[in-house]
Scaffold this motif. Sequence first.
Motif, PDB file in Angstrom:
ATOM      1  N   UNK A 671       0.806  -1.222   0.000  1.00 23.08           N
ATOM      2  CA  UNK A 671       0.000   0.000   0.000  1.00 23.08           C
ATOM      3  C   UNK A 671       0.842   1.275   0.000  1.00 23.08           C
ATOM      4  N   UNK A 672       2.134   1.168   0.321  1.00 24.10           N
ATOM      5  CA  UNK A 672       2.993   2.349   0.365  1.00 24.10           C
ATOM      6  C   UNK A 672       3.843   2.519  -0.892  1.00 24.10           C
ATOM      7  N   UNK A 673       3.540   1.768  -1.938  1.00 25.68           N
ATOM      8  CA  UNK A 673       4.318   1.864  -3.169  1.00 25.68           C
ATOM      9  C   UNK A 673       3.955   3.160  -3.901  1.00 25.68           C
ATOM     10  N   UNK A 674       4.863   4.130  -3.856  1.00 22.84           N
ATOM     11  CA  UNK A 674       4.583   5.467  -4.403  1.00 22.84           C
ATOM     12  C   UNK A 674       4.458   5.451  -5.926  1.00 22.84           C
ATOM     13  N   UNK A 675       5.277   4.634  -6.590  1.00 20.10           N
ATOM     14  CA  UNK A 675       5.220   4.588  -8.057  1.00 20.10           C
ATOM     15  C   UNK A 675       3.865   4.057  -8.511  1.00 20.10           C
ATOM     16  N   UNK A 676       3.417   2.971  -7.869  1.00 20.99           N
ATOM     17  CA  UNK A 676       2.121   2.398  -8.244  1.00 20.99           C
ATOM     18  C   UNK A 676       0.987   3.376  -7.966  1.00 20.99           C
ATOM     19  N   UNK A 677       1.045   4.041  -6.801  1.00 16.67           N
ATOM     20  CA  UNK A 677      -0.002   5.012  -6.457  1.00 16.67           C
ATOM     21  C   UNK A 677      -0.026   6.152  -7.458  1.00 16.67           C
ATOM     22  N   UNK A 678       1.136   6.659  -7.818  1.00 15.83           N
ATOM     23  CA  UNK A 678       1.217   7.776  -8.761  1.00 15.83           C
ATOM     24  C   UNK A 678       0.699   7.364 -10.136  1.00 15.83           C
ATOM     25  N   UNK A 679       1.162   6.227 -10.625  1.00 12.52           N
ATOM     26  CA  UNK A 679       0.776   5.808 -11.977  1.00 12.52           C
ATOM     27  C   UNK A 679      -0.709   5.462 -12.068  1.00 12.52           C
ATOM     28  N   UNK A 680      -1.220   4.809 -11.019  1.00 12.70           N
ATOM     29  CA  UNK A 680      -2.650   4.474 -11.019  1.00 12.70           C
ATOM     30  C   UNK A 680      -3.491   5.751 -10.990  1.00 12.70           C
ATOM     31  N   UNK A 681      -3.095   6.694 -10.117  1.00 12.45           N
ATOM     32  CA  UNK A 681      -3.845   7.950 -10.024  1.00 12.45           C
ATOM     33  C   UNK A 681      -3.788   8.716 -11.341  1.00 12.45           C
ATOM     34  N   UNK A 682      -2.610   8.753 -11.966  1.00 16.43           N
ATOM     35  CA  UNK A 682      -2.455   9.476 -13.233  1.00 16.43           C
ATOM     36  C   UNK A 682      -3.288   8.825 -14.338  1.00 16.43           C
ATOM     37  N   UNK A 683      -3.337   7.498 -14.370  1.00 24.47           N
ATOM     38  CA  UNK A 683      -4.146   6.806 -15.380  1.00 24.47           C
ATOM     39  C   UNK A 683      -5.628   7.101 -15.199  1.00 24.47           C
ATOM     40  N   UNK A 684      -6.076   7.088 -13.949  1.00 22.82           N
ATOM     41  CA  UNK A 684      -7.489   7.404 -13.690  1.00 22.82           C
ATOM     42  C   UNK A 684      -7.790   8.826 -14.120  1.00 22.82           C
ATOM     43  N   UNK A 685      -6.867   9.748 -13.808  1.00 25.07           N
ATOM     44  CA  UNK A 685      -7.060  11.154 -14.183  1.00 25.07           C
ATOM     45  C   UNK A 685      -7.184  11.319 -15.688  1.00 25.07           C
ATOM     46  N   UNK A 686      -6.431  10.514 -16.433  1.00 28.26           N
ATOM     47  CA  UNK A 686      -6.417  10.644 -17.898  1.00 28.26           C
ATOM     48  C   UNK A 686      -7.508   9.852 -18.597  1.00 28.26           C
ATOM     49  N   UNK A 687      -8.183   8.940 -17.867  1.00 30.24           N
ATOM     50  CA  UNK A 687      -9.147   8.064 -18.540  1.00 30.24           C
ATOM     51  C   UNK A 687     -10.562   8.142 -17.989  1.00 30.24           C
ATOM     52  N   UNK A 688     -10.747   8.878 -16.897  1.00 26.39           N
ATOM     53  CA  UNK A 688     -12.069   8.863 -16.263  1.00 26.39           C
ATOM     54  C   UNK A 688     -12.499  10.266 -15.844  1.00 26.39           C
ATOM     55  N   UNK A 689     -13.822  10.522 -15.977  1.00 26.76           N
ATOM     56  CA  UNK A 689     -14.376  11.762 -15.436  1.00 26.76           C
ATOM     57  C   UNK A 689     -15.401  11.441 -14.348  1.00 26.76           C
ATOM     58  N   UNK A 690     -15.374  10.195 -13.862  1.00 33.87           N
ATOM     59  CA  UNK A 690     -16.272   9.776 -12.791  1.00 33.87           C
ATOM     60  C   UNK A 690     -15.836  10.402 -11.474  1.00 33.87           C
ATOM     61  N   UNK A 691     -16.759  11.092 -10.809  1.00 36.94           N
ATOM     62  CA  UNK A 691     -16.431  11.837  -9.584  1.00 36.94           C
ATOM     63  C   UNK A 691     -15.827  10.949  -8.510  1.00 36.94           C
ATOM     64  N   UNK A 692     -16.436   9.792  -8.273  1.00 42.28           N
ATOM     65  CA  UNK A 692     -15.946   8.901  -7.222  1.00 42.28           C
ATOM     66  C   UNK A 692     -14.560   8.353  -7.560  1.00 42.28           C
ATOM     67  N   UNK A 693     -14.367   8.031  -8.838  1.00 44.49           N
ATOM     68  CA  UNK A 693     -13.061   7.514  -9.267  1.00 44.49           C
ATOM     69  C   UNK A 693     -11.971   8.569  -9.082  1.00 44.49           C
ATOM     70  N   UNK A 694     -12.321   9.820  -9.408  1.00 52.16           N
ATOM     71  CA  UNK A 694     -11.343  10.903  -9.256  1.00 52.16           C
ATOM     72  C   UNK A 694     -11.039  11.180  -7.785  1.00 52.16           C
TER      73      UNK A 694
END
Length: 793
Positions: A671-694
């Motif tokens: 859960x503390x993997x910063x690279x995974x957290x960053x990349x997952x968050x960035x992918x969601x930001x670029x692929x979703x406009x769902x409020x809960x997902x963001x």
Amino acid sequence: MFSTGKLRVVLLSSFLLLNACGGSEDREQKYLERAQAYFNDNNYDKTRVELKNVLQINPKNIEARYMMALLAEKQQNWRKMYGMLLGIVETNPAHLKAQNKLGKLFLFSGQVDKALAKAELVLVADANNTDALILQAAIYMNQGELTKSAEIIRSVLASDPGNIEATVILAKQYANNKQYKDALQLLDSAISIHPDELSLALFKIDYLVALKSFPEAESVFASLVARFSDNAALHYNFAKFYIAWGNLDKAEQVLHDYIALDPIAVEPKLALSEFLLQQRGVEAAEQALKKLISENPESYDFRFALVSLYKNKPTQAIAELNEIVRLDVEGEAGLKANNLLARFSVQQGDTAQASQILDNIIAQDSGNSEALMLRSTLLVDKGDFEAAIADLRTVMRNDPDSEKAFMLSANAHFKSGYFDLAEDSLEKALILNPGNTQVRKNLARLLVRNKDDQAAIELLEAMDLSSKDNADVMVMLVDLYIRTQAWDKAIALAQSIANINNTGLSSYKLGQVFFAQQKYSLAITEYEKVLLLQPLNIEVLAQLSKSYLSMGNPKQAEKMLDTLIAKNSKNAALLNLKGEVFSAARQADSAKLVFEKVIGLDKKFAAGYRNLASIHAAQKNYQKAKEIFKSGLQELPEDTGLLLGLASTYEINRELDAAIDTYARLLKVDQNNKIAANNLAALIANTSDNTERLKYALSLVKTFKNYKVPALLDTYAWLSYLNGEYDAAVIAMERVVAIVPDFPEFEYHLGMIYAASGRTEEAMQVLEKAVAGGVEFTGFDKAREKLKELKTK
């Protein structure tokens, strides 16, 4: 013009302000004077209270800090004493008393050169400084230069007859030469001048024992105990004297006699139970404590002593603690027992029960430091950093001198990504105890992380680099010297590691220094020295291979590895290293064959899968790379390196849903993997406009707001913007652009955030700059559209 009334008000205000300015200084001085008076009366608890009052007003008060060091000396807390003294001389090198005390500590810890340097430093400032002369004499005695030592001591005694420290040193010299009668005569002369100085009498006893004059030694001890009957240490030492003499019955009688002087006192009875434990056995101590408990049912000290006796019998210890809680539900003893119960629960792996106990303690006593600190540790382990930090703030507010609380706070801040706050907590811990080596190391690591190499170097150079416990400090310093290209220092320090470590670490660090200087032949020589001690050390072999490659000689690296592989054919790590050599030499096909052999040899060797998949990915054969990563994950389903490699491959191949799923899987493992957290968050930001997902994506990167890594900070800023948190987004994104100017995608993000914040002119300027170079980036078209939209308004 002022009216008389107004003038009177102004003058009165000025008077009050003057008083306010001088008031704290007056109080500071009064507290210090009271502390000195209490110290002179041996009332150390009250001394500490008054000194804390001084330091709350002025944390830099040198004399208060020096007296704190003297208190630590009285308690024989040498670590704390050293830390306090070190802080004093760093602030004020002219504090000669502190320099002398440091010199003594250096001598006692075997650091003779440092001790002599302190003595000489003081004598330069004051050639007749008695303390420094005595320290110098002690050093000479330690070095075997007895004539020089005796000469200095006799000069001190000539000007200060009966000087206690000088007498002791000269008496020791006599004793070392078996001149016990001369030593006793010298001590008797000093005792006649200082009849109440116990240390002299105790040395006299030691020398009488050396002469086997036990009855006379016994007589001296008995007279001391009679004269200083309230001195607990004397009674205990008298008992130890009898123990050493082999008379346990008399030793026990001494303790019984001491108890008889004050039948209500608890400490002598605890001392007797400790004696029984050490000399008569566990059963005798247990019986004595149970008897004391039955006779004193409301004295919980005996029950806690019994708990301590049961330290290896958790069932009995827990039963006794539960009994204390039952008897004292809302009292201090009950709270202490519950804290110990919580610790037992942690030791037994039942953190849920520990948390429940701690919650109950804190509900009853919201400022209970022990419970708050233990709960904060459990909260950090659960990843609830904010709650942990809140608990620690309470501790630090109630006890601003809690070194442990600041250390725990630093850990919580670091794990939550608040690196500046972690650094601040460590600095405060270091002020409380400059001698805390772990704090210095952790603070240095943070400074290195923040690229403040010089500050880290200064911090580490102040440490004792001759201690075996500080080999890791020397390694850190060598690395820092390499980074700052301080080559002479790096070489000298790397060589000195050999004085405290004989595993080849010195040669290994020298190899790294020479490699950094591109002196590859010298580096190879040093690495080969290590391999004589550790022939299969993969890390050293990797560095040696790297040196051959840097010299343009991959064949030599291959030959060396082949020789070792021939003798260790089943060593997957060696074979993998050979594959890495081929890969670095751009022999991809050869590398693939080797990595396939590695996997065949050891299906649990993760690096083999990663290396093989990476070569296929570099050749844009993403399907094959994915197959290899998946094959590895069948054997090692929670390997974070393989999960990260698979997710990255999906992302590069634009299989974004699969990448998102794999990053999410990785975060479940770590859960503390910063690279995974960053990349997952960035992918969601670029692929979703769902409020809960963001919102979820933002929660993954909340801790990045205090990071100095531009990519991570950018992700946090962009997701703050997408979630409508524009103020936070502006602050973070401006920091990103300040760190990395002229990067179009970052400028695009800042422009969009400015536009959303109503800062139209600034938005247009930044967006214009982002698209001006024509460099394509994610969002390039949106940047141009937004710029056009803003210009038409």
